[in-house]
Structure formats: C-alpha cells, structure tokens
Design a protein around this motif. Structure first.
Motif, mmCIF file in Angstrom:
data_model
loop_
_atom_site.group_PDB
_atom_site.id
_atom_site.type_symbol
_atom_site.label_atom_id
_atom_site.label_comp_id
_atom_site.label_asym_id
_atom_site.label_seq_id
_atom_site.Cartn_x
_atom_site.Cartn_y
_atom_site.Cartn_z
ATOM 1 N N THR A 1 140.102 52.745 47.313
ATOM 2 C CA THR A 1 140.713 52.646 46.158
ATOM 3 C C THR A 1 141.785 51.513 45.921
ATOM 4 O O THR A 1 142.356 51.069 44.882
ATOM 5 N N ARG B 1 142.960 48.210 44.958
ATOM 6 C CA ARG B 1 142.597 47.364 43.949
ATOM 7 C C ARG B 1 142.827 45.973 44.458
ATOM 8 O O ARG B 1 142.564 45.199 43.471
ATOM 9 N N HIS C 1 137.904 43.275 46.375
ATOM 10 C CA HIS C 1 136.752 43.920 45.948
ATOM 11 C C HIS C 1 135.647 44.001 47.098
ATOM 12 O O HIS C 1 135.602 43.283 47.995
ATOM 13 N N ALA D 1 140.684 40.639 45.201
ATOM 14 C CA ALA D 1 140.346 40.918 43.899
ATOM 15 C C ALA D 1 140.326 39.711 43.089
ATOM 16 O O ALA D 1 141.418 38.701 42.891
#
Length: 322
Positions: A165, A167, A170, A287
C-alpha cells in the motif's frame, strides 16, 4: 510555532530527511542511511519545521517520534515526489527516450537467477541504454531509490520492504520464488519425497543474517512450521551455503533462483509437505516514474524473463553428482 506563510518555500532535501526518518525510526539510523551526522539530521528537521511553522518531531524517551503534523506533511511530500517523477518522465518522453543509464538495485539471488537473461535481452532491445546493477536489499535499497541512486528496485517482500500500500512506489509483482530444502546427500531423508519441516526441528541449520531478506524469510518459514531453527552457520553467500550443506554441516532452505549453483553439488533438493514456502519477488520504481518509456521496457523485460523462469524451473528432487 508561527503559522505557515502564504509564500513559504520548502527545501526538497529536507523533505527527503523527514521521509527517511519515517522509514528508519531514529535520528541515528536516518543519519547513517543518508551519510550524515545525527546533528546534521536534527538541523535539517529543525529548519524544515521552521519553514512549515509546525513541530515535526517530539521527544520519545531518548529518541524522537513524528508528530501528527509531520505525517500530514509526509502525505504531501509523497505526492510532490511523484509529481516530480512525472515531470522527469514527460521530459524524457519528449526527447524520444531510448537513451541514458538505468541503475537497477537487486538482491543477490535475483542477480544470480533473474537479471542475466533479462539484461541480455535488454541489450538487444535498448542498445543505447546503459544498465548498471548494484546489489542491495531493503531498507537500504529503497533509501537509494528515494534518493535517485537507483532507478528501479528488484526486491523480496519481507518486513524491511515497503508494504503493497506504500504509495511512494509503483510496483510490479514478478515471480513466486519457491524455496526447496537442501540436505546433504547422505542425510536420512535425502532419498525420499517431500519433507515435513518439523522433522528437521532438531537439525543444525544454515541460514543467513536475520536482517537479510533470505535470512528473515527462512526464519519465518521455520516459525510457521512450529519451531525455531538451531542456526549453526550464519551464511549469506549461496555458494558458501551449498558447500556447507554438501559437507554435512547442516540443512538449509534455498530459492530456486539459485538452483543452478547446486546442480553439481552432492546434495539433495526436496520439496516440503503442504504449501511450498516461497518468496514474492517484485520490481518497484518511484511513483510517477511508471510511464517512463525506458523504465517501462526494463520492467516489461523483467516480467517476461520471470515468467520464463517460472515455466522452466523443474520440480524439486534429487540433485548432485553421482
């Protein structure tokens, strides 16, 4: 503290220090990871707190902990970092991509079993891209990823790795790497079928450092089977571990990614009863970098290579020279 000014500015390097403190949990470990002194880390955090106009740390015994305001800021810091990665990706795409250097951080058995075929394929697919490899594991691997010292991380899910989870990254799952049981050729169980790990509870074990991914996973597998292994030899090098098993110094769990190292050894590789223990191997980029055309090509090739390994690895059984 003073309220945040409408024209405040933020030093992104100080946000990096705060993000690392979240990961490491202490000023000393943060300083070590960032190659700073604890005093320098404290100064960076104090300066960031002044910029924000809110307290970011508070005393917790002899250490510090993050304040609620710090956690709010960290949520925005993650978004800022992701947006900067998207900007870098857009600039790379504007020039067509296909050039430059990609730095890949990877754990040792991934370098042995996954990267060689992937790098060979990428040399033909991206001839103008230089791909450098560095051996690293979480948490240091993700500190390097955050700092831009590596562009892509290949890692194993365990306690020191970021959760699914998170963030900030990726991620792409690559491979379920099964762990087989390695026994000396003359072991009482070597000639049979799958083994109940509990039968080996009293045996000497050869397992890596508990802070390493493989050492942590092996210990958790034994714990799930209901025992604490008697670790006689703490070895992280897979070739050295194979030599000790062959010499009858103990038993071990070995990933199939390194199975070629064992094919010429006088030992047995057996499955375990019940669900086969395994490690989840994944790739991660920062990310916002997931659309980078070069990183996309590298991740796609890793996925293809990993799928080929999953299809080609033989089932466990007797191994070694006659």
């Amino acid at each position: 503290m003073e309220q945040v000014s409408e024209t405040f500015t933020v030093d992104l390097r100080r946000l990096t220090v705060l993000r690392e403190l979240r990961r490491r949990g202490s000023l000393a470990r943060t300083a070590e990871a960032l190659h700073l002194t604890p005093s320098a880390v404290s100064q960076q955090l104090a300066a960031l707190a002044r910029e924000m106009g809110v307290p970011l740390t508070e005393r917790d015994g002899r250490g510090v902990r993050l304040t609620g305001q710090a956690r709010v800021l960290l949520a925005h810091a993650d978004l800022i970092a992701a947006q900067l990665e998207r900007a870098r990706t857009d600039l790379a795409a504007y020039d067509g991509g296909g050039r430059g250097t990609v730095r890949v951080g990877c754990f040792s058995s991934g370098i042995l079993g996954l990267l060689p075929d992937a790098l060979t394929a990428l040399a033909g697919r991206l001839p103008q891209v230089r791909i450098d490899v560095v051996e690293a594991e979480p948490p240091d691997l993700f500190t390097a990823l955050d700092a831009g010292q590596v562009d892509l991380a290949v890692a194993i899910d365990f306690a020191a790795a970021p959760p699914h989870t998170d963030r900030r990254y990726h991620r792409l799952d690559l491979l379920r790497d099964v762990l087989d049981l390695a026994l000396p050729a003359g072991h009482r169980l070597a000639g049979g079928g799958p083994v109940d790990l509990r039968e080996l509870a009293g045996e000497p074990w050869i397992i890596g450092d508990p802070a390493s991914c493989c050492g942590a996973v092996a210990r958790s597998v034994c714990a799930a089977a209901g025992f604490t292994p008697d670790v006689r030899h703490a070895v992280d090098d897979w070739g050295a571990l194979a030599a000790l098993v062959e010499a009858g110094r103990g038993v071990a769990l070995v990933p199939r990614l390194v199975r070629p190292l064992y094919d010429r050894r006088r030992l047995a590789l057996l499955g375990t009863l019940g669900a086969q223990p395994s490690r989840n191997v994944f790739a991660a980029v920062r990310a916002g970098a997931e659309a980078d055309p070069v990183l996309t090509a590298v991740r796609d090739q890793l996925r293809v290579t990993a799928a080929g390994l999953a299809d080609s690895v033989p089932s466990s059984g007797r191994a070694g020279r006659p």
